[in-house]
Design a protein around this motif. Structure first.
Motif, PDB file in Angstrom:
ATOM      1  N   TYR A 167       0.942  -1.074  -0.121  1.00 14.49           N
ATOM      2  CA  TYR A 167       0.118   0.073  -0.042  1.00 14.49           C
ATOM      3  C   TYR A 167       0.787   1.290  -0.018  1.00 14.49           C
ATOM      4  O   TYR A 167       1.534   1.779   1.084  1.00 14.49           O
ATOM      5  N   THR A 168       0.872   1.855  -1.014  1.00 11.83           N
ATOM      6  CA  THR A 168       1.750   3.260  -1.425  1.00 11.83           C
ATOM      7  C   THR A 168       0.948   3.923  -2.393  1.00 11.83           C
ATOM      8  O   THR A 168       0.381   3.157  -3.166  1.00 11.83           O
ATOM      9  N   PRO A 169       1.302   5.264  -2.369  1.00 11.68           N
ATOM     10  CA  PRO A 169       0.598   6.070  -3.506  1.00 11.68           C
ATOM     11  C   PRO A 169       1.231   5.549  -4.849  1.00 11.68           C
ATOM     12  O   PRO A 169       0.285   5.619  -5.955  1.00 11.68           O
ATOM     13  N   GLU A 170       2.389   5.058  -4.889  1.00 16.35           N
ATOM     14  CA  GLU A 170       2.908   4.486  -6.157  1.00 16.35           C
ATOM     15  C   GLU A 170       1.986   3.383  -6.879  1.00 16.35           C
ATOM     16  O   GLU A 170       2.008   3.310  -8.017  1.00 16.35           O
ATOM     17  N   LYS A 171       1.493   2.460  -6.000  1.00 18.99           N
ATOM     18  CA  LYS A 171       0.932   1.511  -6.700  1.00 18.99           C
ATOM     19  C   LYS A 171      -0.468   1.581  -6.960  1.00 18.99           C
ATOM     20  O   LYS A 171      -1.164   0.660  -7.727  1.00 18.99           O
ATOM     21  N   GLY A 172      -1.219   2.702  -6.557  1.00 21.48           N
ATOM     22  CA  GLY A 172      -2.477   2.912  -7.179  1.00 21.48           C
ATOM     23  C   GLY A 172      -3.849   2.326  -6.114  1.00 21.48           C
ATOM     24  O   GLY A 172      -4.727   2.554  -6.804  1.00 21.48           O
TER      25      GLY A 172
ATOM     26  N   GLY B 198      -4.354  -8.452 -24.557  1.00 28.81           N
ATOM     27  CA  GLY B 198      -4.513  -9.145 -23.284  1.00 28.81           C
ATOM     28  C   GLY B 198      -5.176  -8.025 -22.271  1.00 28.81           C
ATOM     29  O   GLY B 198      -5.515  -8.623 -21.057  1.00 28.81           O
ATOM     30  N   GLY B 199      -5.124  -6.737 -22.602  1.00 36.54           N
ATOM     31  CA  GLY B 199      -5.597  -5.852 -21.506  1.00 36.54           C
ATOM     32  C   GLY B 199      -5.927  -4.582 -22.187  1.00 36.54           C
ATOM     33  O   GLY B 199      -6.021  -4.273 -23.555  1.00 36.54           O
ATOM     34  N   VAL B 200      -6.146  -3.392 -21.236  1.00 32.66           N
ATOM     35  CA  VAL B 200      -6.817  -2.210 -21.780  1.00 32.66           C
ATOM     36  C   VAL B 200      -5.996  -0.937 -21.024  1.00 32.66           C
ATOM     37  O   VAL B 200      -5.663  -1.369 -19.674  1.00 32.66           O
ATOM     38  N   LEU B 201      -5.261  -0.170 -21.471  1.00 33.15           N
ATOM     39  CA  LEU B 201      -4.701   0.917 -20.920  1.00 33.15           C
ATOM     40  C   LEU B 201      -5.507   2.100 -20.643  1.00 33.15           C
ATOM     41  O   LEU B 201      -6.399   2.575 -21.605  1.00 33.15           O
TER      42      LEU B 201
ATOM     43  N   ARG C 275      -1.611   3.882 -18.446  1.00 30.29           N
ATOM     44  CA  ARG C 275      -0.617   4.177 -19.438  1.00 30.29           C
ATOM     45  C   ARG C 275       0.647   4.849 -18.848  1.00 30.29           C
ATOM     46  O   ARG C 275       0.735   5.962 -19.097  1.00 30.29           O
ATOM     47  N   ALA C 276       1.466   3.971 -18.467  1.00 29.29           N
ATOM     48  CA  ALA C 276       2.687   4.206 -17.845  1.00 29.29           C
ATOM     49  C   ALA C 276       3.756   3.421 -17.545  1.00 29.29           C
ATOM     50  O   ALA C 276       3.298   2.164 -17.467  1.00 29.29           O
TER      51      ALA C 276
ATOM     52  N   ASN D 217       5.059   3.992 -12.255  1.00 25.61           N
ATOM     53  CA  ASN D 217       6.601   3.995 -12.512  1.00 25.61           C
ATOM     54  C   ASN D 217       7.061   2.298 -12.649  1.00 25.61           C
ATOM     55  O   ASN D 217       8.038   2.034 -12.033  1.00 25.61           O
ATOM     56  N   GLU D 218       6.063   1.495 -12.898  1.00 22.01           N
ATOM     57  CA  GLU D 218       6.619   0.124 -12.939  1.00 22.01           C
ATOM     58  C   GLU D 218       7.486  -0.135 -14.013  1.00 22.01           C
ATOM     59  O   GLU D 218       7.463  -0.006 -15.146  1.00 22.01           O
ATOM     60  N   ALA D 219       8.667  -0.906 -13.331  1.00 23.18           N
ATOM     61  CA  ALA D 219       9.897  -0.934 -14.174  1.00 23.18           C
ATOM     62  C   ALA D 219       9.477  -2.012 -15.387  1.00 23.18           C
ATOM     63  O   ALA D 219      10.135  -2.136 -16.511  1.00 23.18           O
ATOM     64  N   TYR D 220       8.717  -3.172 -14.917  1.00 18.67           N
ATOM     65  CA  TYR D 220       8.294  -4.233 -15.789  1.00 18.67           C
ATOM     66  C   TYR D 220       6.833  -4.534 -15.526  1.00 18.67           C
ATOM     67  O   TYR D 220       6.084  -4.262 -16.273  1.00 18.67           O
ATOM     68  N   GLY D 221       6.472  -5.148 -14.338  1.00 19.00           N
ATOM     69  CA  GLY D 221       5.310  -5.433 -14.105  1.00 19.00           C
ATOM     70  C   GLY D 221       5.192  -7.182 -14.167  1.00 19.00           C
ATOM     71  O   GLY D 221       4.371  -7.584 -15.046  1.00 19.00           O
TER      72      GLY D 221
END
Length: 380
Positions: free
Chosen positions: A209-214, A319-322, A307-308, A286-290
């Protein structure tokens, strides 16, 4: 060849799980001898032993981290420097042919390898310039230039990370390789083993749980969906300790969705969550890979991502939506997929096609170890 991998952690998060895959490839497939240095004991040690690695504990500190204020960061960097002789002495005793540093945040092994004249590769698994959790007493661009200058080869896990490194250290270009982390294939996509719901109802989001993870954006979007008459259930896994869980629950109550949000401190089985969910959320800016993104796609569960970062390059393959990185845009997308007019069915079918493609692709661990062999032979 004797390879020494330097790990920044003894836990079992994404970077460490990728390390286990590399060690398995090097030992079981290529027949190399592998030693892994850990900063302390932890669950990673047992996983490494299972795949045939020797493990040595060499305490060290990181030069980047969430709590590295200028004063703390200076102390931690000094402590990391003090541990360099410990690594140097180990290199002199063990005499590995190659040293591989598994993260940008741990410098001691790379500095010691340079001092000992041992060839080395440094792996960057982080958004080096933009991740707010990577603070340091040294400027980030200075760290990037140091990382680019010390090793004989550099591996980054995505084009996004490569772009950040090259913007700070263009000279790294000739010795830079992009090799995504290895993710184990699924025996069968989980989505293929259950009937599709025809609309979006259940969501999962993994991460601390961080602001970065949404997580806050996800909860706000759920509130917007509920007010529009579309209640969606959300599981948040790996949020952290009890304080983090209480903060998540308080935020969910504030947005009127406390009864729709379930938070857990950790999960040892993310694939069970992908199986439960209709879609996985990837809301990091800021996901370096995911790794979660790829695991979900390989399970046949579509991903709704911001979209980041590197999320964009992964979902460009389908397979997904941005969506734009804000809660309002996320809510609009969720509502469209929850409408039951065929939009979710099309997305789910696309995810199954992507799952088949990813599960049948060769492991990236092979490409990584091949690069190590090239560096050791002086061909890279």
């Amino acid at each position: 060849m004797h390879i020494l991998f330097v790990s920044h952690s003894a836990e079992l998060m994404g970077a460490e799980r990728s390390l286990v895959a590399l060690v398995r490839e090097a030992v079981e497939v290529r027949g190399h001898r592998v030693t892994v240095s850990l900063p302390d004991d932890g669950p990673l040690r047992a996983e490494l032993a299972r795949v045939g690695a020797d493990v040595v504990v060499l305490p060290t500190r990181l030069w980047m981290g969430k709590r590295h204020t200028p004063v703390v960061g200076l102390v931690r960097s000094a402590q990391a420097a003090v541990s360099v002789p410990r690594y140097w002495r180990h290199l002199r005793r063990a005499r590995p042919d190659l040293v591989v540093t598994n993260s940008a945040v741990v410098p001691a092994g790379a500095i010691a390898a340079r001092m000992a004249g041992v060839r080395q590769v440094w792996t960057i698994r982080e958004s080096l310039l933009s991740n707010p959790n990577l603070r340091s007493a040294l400027p980030r661009r200075t760290i990037a230039r140091i990382i680019a200058s010390l090793p004989d080869g550099v591996v980054v896990i995505s084009k996004y990370v490569a772009g950040q490194l090259l913007s700070a250290a263009p000279a790294a270009g000739p010795k830079l390789r992009v090799v995504p982390p290895s993710v184990a294939p699924q025996a069968a996509p989980v989505a293929a083993r259950r009937p599709g719901p025809g609309k979006l109802e259940r969501l999962v989001l993994l991460g601390r749980y961080t602001p970065e993870k949404g997580q806050a954006d996800a909860i706000e979007a759920l509130g917007r969906c509920l007010r529009a008459g579309r209640p969606l259930h959300l599981k948040l896994a790996g949020v952290g300790d009890g304080a983090a869980r209480r903060a998540v629950q308080a935020l969910a109550e504030e947005h009127g969705v406390g009864h729709l949000v379930e938070a857990s401190e950790w999960t040892d089985d993310p694939h069970a969550l992908y199986s439960w969910a209709d879609a996985t959320l990837m809301l990091s800016r800021n996901e370096a890979y995911g790794r979660v993104t790829v695991e979900s796609l390989m399970s046949g569960t579509p991903v709704i991502g911001y979209r980041a970062g590197a999320t964009t390059e992964i979902l460009d393959g389908g397979g997904g939506v941005l969506v734009a990185p804000d809660a309002e845009a996320l809510a609009r997308t969720l509502l469209a997929l929850a409408a039951g007019d065929g939009a979710f069915d099309r997305l789910a079918n696309d995810a199954l096609l992507r799952a088949n493609e990813l599960n049948n692709a060769p492991s990236s661990a092979g490409a990584f170890v091949s690069y190590l062999e090239e560096v050791r032979a002086g061909r890279a």
